[in-house]
Design an enzyme around this catalytic site. Structure first.
Site, PDB file in Angstrom:
ATOM      1  N   TYR A 147       2.564  -1.910 -12.232  1.00 15.84           N
ATOM      2  CA  TYR A 147       1.500  -0.916 -12.256  1.00 15.84           C
ATOM      3  C   TYR A 147       1.087  -0.516 -13.666  1.00 15.84           C
ATOM      4  O   TYR A 147       0.061   0.138 -13.857  1.00 15.84           O
ATOM      5  CB  TYR A 147       1.915   0.328 -11.472  1.00 15.84           C
ATOM      6  CG  TYR A 147       2.060   0.096  -9.973  1.00 15.84           C
ATOM      7  CD1 TYR A 147       1.575  -1.059  -9.374  1.00 15.84           C
ATOM      8  CD2 TYR A 147       2.704   1.018  -9.178  1.00 15.84           C
ATOM      9  CE1 TYR A 147       1.717  -1.276  -8.022  1.00 15.84           C
ATOM     10  CE2 TYR A 147       2.851   0.820  -7.814  1.00 15.84           C
ATOM     11  CZ  TYR A 147       2.357  -0.337  -7.241  1.00 15.84           C
ATOM     12  OH  TYR A 147       2.498  -0.535  -5.894  1.00 15.84           O
ATOM     13  N   LYS A 202      14.132  -8.982  -8.330  1.00 14.86           N
ATOM     14  CA  LYS A 202      14.029 -10.402  -7.997  1.00 14.86           C
ATOM     15  C   LYS A 202      14.546 -11.194  -9.192  1.00 14.86           C
ATOM     16  O   LYS A 202      13.867 -12.053  -9.763  1.00 14.86           O
ATOM     17  CB  LYS A 202      12.596 -10.789  -7.654  1.00 14.86           C
ATOM     18  CG  LYS A 202      12.156 -10.373  -6.269  1.00 14.86           C
ATOM     19  CD  LYS A 202      12.932 -11.080  -5.150  1.00 14.86           C
ATOM     20  CE  LYS A 202      12.534 -12.525  -5.030  1.00 14.86           C
ATOM     21  NZ  LYS A 202      13.259 -13.180  -3.878  1.00 14.86           N
ATOM     22  N   ASP A 234      13.260  -8.628  -1.294  1.00 19.93           N
ATOM     23  CA  ASP A 234      12.973  -9.068   0.069  1.00 19.93           C
ATOM     24  C   ASP A 234      14.160  -8.781   0.992  1.00 19.93           C
ATOM     25  O   ASP A 234      13.996  -8.293   2.108  1.00 19.93           O
ATOM     26  CB  ASP A 234      12.596 -10.551   0.100  1.00 19.93           C
ATOM     27  CG  ASP A 234      13.566 -11.431  -0.686  1.00 19.93           C
ATOM     28  OD1 ASP A 234      14.379 -10.894  -1.458  1.00 19.93           O
ATOM     29  OD2 ASP A 234      13.485 -12.669  -0.535  1.00 19.93           O
ATOM     30  N   ASP A 258       7.948   1.363  -4.932  1.00 18.55           N
ATOM     31  CA  ASP A 258       6.850   1.904  -4.144  1.00 18.55           C
ATOM     32  C   ASP A 258       6.924   1.380  -2.706  1.00 18.55           C
ATOM     33  O   ASP A 258       6.803   2.134  -1.731  1.00 18.55           O
ATOM     34  CB  ASP A 258       5.533   1.502  -4.807  1.00 18.55           C
ATOM     35  CG  ASP A 258       4.325   2.210  -4.213  1.00 18.55           C
ATOM     36  OD1 ASP A 258       4.493   3.135  -3.391  1.00 18.55           O
ATOM     37  OD2 ASP A 258       3.191   1.848  -4.584  1.00 18.55           O
ATOM     38  N   ASP A 262       8.415   3.567   1.020  1.00 20.17           N
ATOM     39  CA  ASP A 262       7.634   3.799   2.237  1.00 20.17           C
ATOM     40  C   ASP A 262       8.357   3.252   3.458  1.00 20.17           C
ATOM     41  O   ASP A 262       8.325   3.852   4.539  1.00 20.17           O
ATOM     42  CB  ASP A 262       6.255   3.159   2.110  1.00 20.17           C
ATOM     43  CG  ASP A 262       5.313   3.982   1.241  1.00 20.17           C
ATOM     44  OD1 ASP A 262       5.778   4.935   0.584  1.00 20.17           O
ATOM     45  OD2 ASP A 262       4.105   3.674   1.203  1.00 20.17           O
TER      46      ASP A 262
END
Length: 370
Positions: A147, A202, A234, A258, A262
């Site tokens: 971001y 990752k 993942d 982020d 959620d």
């Protein structure tokens, strides 16, 4: 209610857009009731998409100054559909993004806690089951990562687009240290009681994430009493569903944090009851994790719980910062009052399948406080 002669705190308060004004006013009412009318001074300041449409500025200078100079900041919600910059990105995100960078709010803190009275969609971990429960915290690096490219990516002749992933030693060290220090203040994971920081990355694919992990390893040496754990981004989406009780604190790069926060919120009832804090060394901003929900704005249908619990986070941050034990007790009283209301089942917000309006939830929580 506390003695009003005790120190007072000034809170820069941005109602924002959509349901923002409704949930902010609810949080203010509950916080005032718990702390005493004169202990918290909510200083109302403008900002958000509505202000942008009227003035061309999503974050006016006076609002930035208030968030910088007052004791803390409380925000309702920002964003309206269809209001975008020429590059197609949404205007609504700009308010808290600017505050993050201007105030250096490098740790985005998302508690993932299953409250009493709320049923989890994860049947084996529902709090009504013996040994059930979910209680961990995601700490998301808030100023770097993918971001950091917002507004700086490349779009070439409508054929090629790219954004850069930014990971620095300084940024990773401080958010990792924040995560380990937070774990040290908690009681450990529900499954085994161990204080543990899980690094979500990752590292098997990209050098930037391998570097993120290596810096977290270095910081871990400062905290020998806390375990370190690793999970690929993942794989952790599976683990958060299968074994949420294993986790204590998770630290992640901006975008990964982020996404998984959620997901975590969904396992404990949804965004409408999920608080968040954006915290730096000197400043902090608190807001519900939900969006502005313009489809129900002004209809008294929004759940105020996320905003109220974000206020609880704010009280605890102020209590730690100022050594104010009374404020910490007030925060605990509010959280208990919220759970009391949810446990009775008489008032259930619409996002949890009930019919209670925002005003009805607020009044019920105020009565539980009293």
């Amino acid at each position: 209610m506390n003695d009003t002669a005790k120190p007072s705190y000034r809170i820069a308060t941005i109602e924002g857009d959509g349901i923002g004004p409704e949930v902010t006013r609810s949080a203010m009412a509950v916080l005032k009731e718990a702390c005493g009318g004169n202990r918290l001074d909510f200083v109302m300041v403008p900002g958000g998409v509505g202000h942008y449409q009227a003035t061309g500025k999503v974050l006016p200078a006076e609002t930035l100054a208030a968030c910088r100079d007052l004791d803390a900041a409380l925000h309702g919600a920002a964003g309206l559909p269809g209001v975008t910059y020429p590059d197609g990105t949404e205007v609504g995100n700009e308010l808290h993004l600017q505050l993050r960078f201007q105030l250096d709010l490098y740790a985005n803190v998302r508690p993932i806690k299953l409250l009493k009275g709320v049923r989890s969609p994860l049947r084996d971990h529902d709090a009504t089951m013996a040994g059930g429960g979910i209680d961990y915290v995601i700490v998301r690096e808030n100023t770097e990562g993918l971001y950091a490219s917002r507004g700086a990516g490349v779009l070439l002749r409508g054929e090629f687009a790219s954004d850069s992933l930014v990971v620095t030693r300084k940024g990773t060290e401080r958010v990792a240290r924040f995560a380990f220090e937070l774990s040290g203040k908690r009681g450990g994971a529900l499954r085994d009681g161990k204080r543990r920081v899980t690094v979500c990355d990752k590292a098997n694919i990209l050098r930037s994430y391998a570097f993120f992990r290596s810096v977290c390893d270095e910081v871990h040496r400062e905290f020998p009493g806390i375990d370190i754990d690793y999970a690929y981004a993942d794989a952790i989406t599976v683990h958060l569903l299968k074994k949420p009780d294993f986790y204590d604190v998770i630290v992640a790069e901006n975008m990964f944090g982020d996404i998984i926060s959620d997901l975590g919120a969904a396992t404990v009832g949804g965004m409408g009851i999920s608080p968040s804090g954006e915290i730096g060394d000197d400043h902090a901003l608190f807001q519900g994790a939900h969006g502005s929900a313009p489809d129900i704005a002004g209809q008294d249908l929004a759940s105020p719980i996320a905003a109220i619990l974000s206020g609880v986070m704010m009280l605890r941050w102020l209590a730690d910062r100022h050594g104010d034990e009374a404020l910490a007790r007030d925060a605990e009283r509010i959280e208990r009052a919220v759970e009391t209301v949810l446990e009775t089942g008489e008032h259930v917000p619409t996002d949890l399948g009930g019919k209670a309006r925002c005003s009805e939830m607020t009044e019920a929580i105020l009565r539980a406080l009293a």
